[in-house]
Scaffold this active site. Structure first.
Site, PDB file in Angstrom:
ATOM      1  N   HIS A   1      38.189  31.284  42.216  1.00 31.26           N
ATOM      2  CA  HIS A   1      37.343  31.990  41.243  1.00 31.26           C
ATOM      3  C   HIS A   1      37.731  31.638  39.816  1.00 31.26           C
ATOM      4  O   HIS A   1      38.831  31.951  39.363  1.00 31.26           O
ATOM      5  CB  HIS A   1      37.450  33.501  41.448  1.00 31.26           C
TER       6      HIS A   1
ATOM      7  N   HIS B   1      35.969  31.220  35.646  1.00 33.30           N
ATOM      8  CA  HIS B   1      34.925  31.106  34.618  1.00 33.30           C
ATOM      9  C   HIS B   1      35.559  30.265  33.520  1.00 33.30           C
ATOM     10  O   HIS B   1      36.312  30.788  32.696  1.00 33.30           O
ATOM     11  CB  HIS B   1      34.529  32.464  34.046  1.00 33.30           C
TER      12      HIS B   1
ATOM     13  N   HIS C   1      36.856  40.210  44.025  1.00 30.06           N
ATOM     14  CA  HIS C   1      37.499  41.480  43.679  1.00 30.06           C
ATOM     15  C   HIS C   1      37.473  42.477  44.854  1.00 30.06           C
ATOM     16  O   HIS C   1      38.487  42.733  45.457  1.00 30.06           O
ATOM     17  CB  HIS C   1      36.939  42.146  42.407  1.00 30.06           C
TER      18      HIS C   1
ATOM     19  N   ASP D   1      40.137  33.528  37.659  1.00 33.70           N
ATOM     20  CA  ASP D   1      39.113  34.310  36.985  1.00 33.70           C
ATOM     21  C   ASP D   1      39.062  34.091  35.466  1.00 33.70           C
ATOM     22  O   ASP D   1      38.508  33.116  35.009  1.00 33.70           O
ATOM     23  CB  ASP D   1      39.320  35.798  37.362  1.00 33.70           C
TER      24      ASP D   1
HETATM   25 ZN   LIG Z   1      34.909  36.749  37.637  1.00 29.18          ZN
END
Ligand SMILES: [Zn+2]
Length: 464
Positions: free
Chosen positions: A63, A65, A279, A330
């Site tokens: 994960h 970004h 999550h 993340d």
């Molecule tokens: Zn995220």
């Protein structure tokens, strides 16, 4: 045999067991042809390259970004006049960054980020991509412009990329998007299809790339759209979604959709191993058990979840019920897979005031269970078939310096725990992608150029 190159690894953990020594035959593309402990299996005249220390499969970062790396560590203060801070105020800061980053800047930031991931032992990243439109919210002429920049960053850094362009239409449950979300928005599923096609085209020629898809969150789409996107998933086309990260989201979902977020997904879409729920922090005991039994992967990002004040995932109950899980960085406040694994465990140790909570039975080893689970869950989350270092898989691996004080002279059964609990990224000597060296002596082989470009890109953004 089609091996054109042989390695002799002093000790190799293939994802299940240690092989010492391990002779690894690679084909011309860096794909593993053979792994054997028996030198007699090598063709006569082969002169294997000697690799010291421990070889482990590269970690999977399930994960990311990428653009958020430009603000990592920069939201750790209260805004003037503010009395408090939480996920939602952090999100406003993140929207501010999303509104200003250009395609060139995204490419430079992502390339820096991916090379830093490699330096810490991740060899594949799942990019959960929702920064699709230009700063005014209009689609780029090439719908896959930003996807292309992420693919270019993967190509230049050498990391393997699973690109998951996200469907994002609403701003909250059954509510329209806000102007500040305009770079994320698709106007319809037809519009999203164009984005997916252009994004898949951006992956052409990128070795080991996987085209995935997903919905940003239940907040971001109508119920029928969530179902439609999930129905298009498959083993080689994983589906991702953010879910149950914040209590406010649970309350809104219960109020408007009549079920808690994970419960809603369990009841409305067919969750299988190609589905990743990112999550899943807040689940009831029943949700935890049902999600574990579904085969879907929970993608856990404890450094970010800690930073954002999300809460602790129910790992012990979930793992005891057979649940699959993976790790991700993340927002990239933490970039070490070892840190993610340690946090997952320590959160629970602190709240339960117990040790070795990842072990389910006598004889279990925490570090081995953690590394094994993150790999076993990371593979389906990333849409790759197979597991670890085995014939047919690319030789994507990390070399650990076993002369480091805390690792020296350890029996096989204690190695992974020593690395996870007492080790750090400084113990990574080299990282290989498809048999090629991308990190050597702790440095990315193209690090200087990547860093210069990154510095130029973020300089104007350092006015935080
Ligand atoms: Zn995220």
């Amino acid at each position: 045999m089609s091996a054109v190159q042989w390695l002799k690894c002093e000790a190799l953990w293939d994802g299940r067991a240690w092989i010492e020594p391990a002779f690894v035959g690679l084909d011309a593309d860096g794909i593993i042809d053979t792994i054997t402990a028996d030198a007699a299996d090598l063709p006569p005249g082969s002169a294997p390259k000697h690799i010291t220390g421990w070889i482990l499969p590269g970690f999977i970062n399930a994960h990311s970004h990428a653009f958020q790396y430009a603000m990592a560590g920069l939201a750790e203060h209260l805004a003037p006049g503010a009395a408090d801070d939480d996920f939602w105020s952090w999100r406003e800061t993140m929207y501010g960054l999303a509104l200003r980053i250009s395609p060139d800047e995204l490419e430079a930031v992502a390339c820096m980020l991916y090379s830093e991931m490699l330096r810490r032992g991740y060899t594949r990243v799942v990019e959960f991509h929702y920064l699709h439109n230009d700063a005014d919210g209009r689609p780029y002429d090439n719908r896959g412009e930003m996807a292309q920049r992420l693919a270019a960053a993967a190509q230049q850094s050498g990391i393997a990329l699973t690109l998951a362009p996200m469907y994002y239409r609403n701003g909250d449950f059954d509510a329209p998007s806000q102007p500040r979300q305009r770079r994320f928005i698709s106007s319809s599923l037809d519009d999203y299809d164009k984005l997916l096609d252009a994004s898949a085209a951006a992956l052409n020629g990128l070795p080991d790339a996987v085209a995935a898809l997903g919905v940003h969150s239940l907040r971001a789409a109508a119920r029928a759209e969530v179902k439609e996107v999930f129905s298009r998933g498959a083993a080689e086309r994983p589906v991702h979604i953010h879910v149950a990260e914040q209590v406010r989201e649970i309350d809104r979902c219960s109020e408007i959709w009549g079920a808690r977020p994970v419960e809603w997904l369990l009841n409305n879409v067919e969750l299988k191993s190609h589905c990743s729920l990112v999550h899943a922090t807040h689940m009831t005991a029943a949700e935890t058990r049902r999600l574990a039994q579904s085969g879907a992967v929970a993608v856990l990002c404890p450094s970010t979840e800690g930073n954002l004040g999300d809460g602790f995932f129910n790992l012990r109950e979930y793992a005891a019920a057979g649940g699959a899980w993976a790790i991700g960085s993340d927002s990239h406040v933490g970039l070490s897979p070892l840190e993610e694994l340690r946090w997952l465990d320590y959160g629970r140790r602190m709240s339960d005031r117990r040790r070795n909570v990842l072990c389910l039975k006598g004889g279990d080893d925490s570090g081995e269970r953690a590394v094994r689970a993150a790999l076993a869950g990371g593979m389906p989350a990333a849409g790759t078939v197979g597991g670890g270092l085995e014939p047919g898989m690319p030789f994507d691996a990390v070399q650990i310096d076993d002369s480091a004080p805390v690792l020296y002279g350890l029996p096989a059964a204690r190695r992974l725990s020593a690395l996870v609990y007492a080790g750090d990224s400084g113990m990574l000597k080299a990282v290989f992608r498809r048999g090629g060296t991308v990190v050597e002596n702790g440095k990315h082989v193209d690090g200087e150029r990547i860093r210069t470009r990154f510095h130029r890109a973020v300089a104007p953004m350092r006015d935080w």
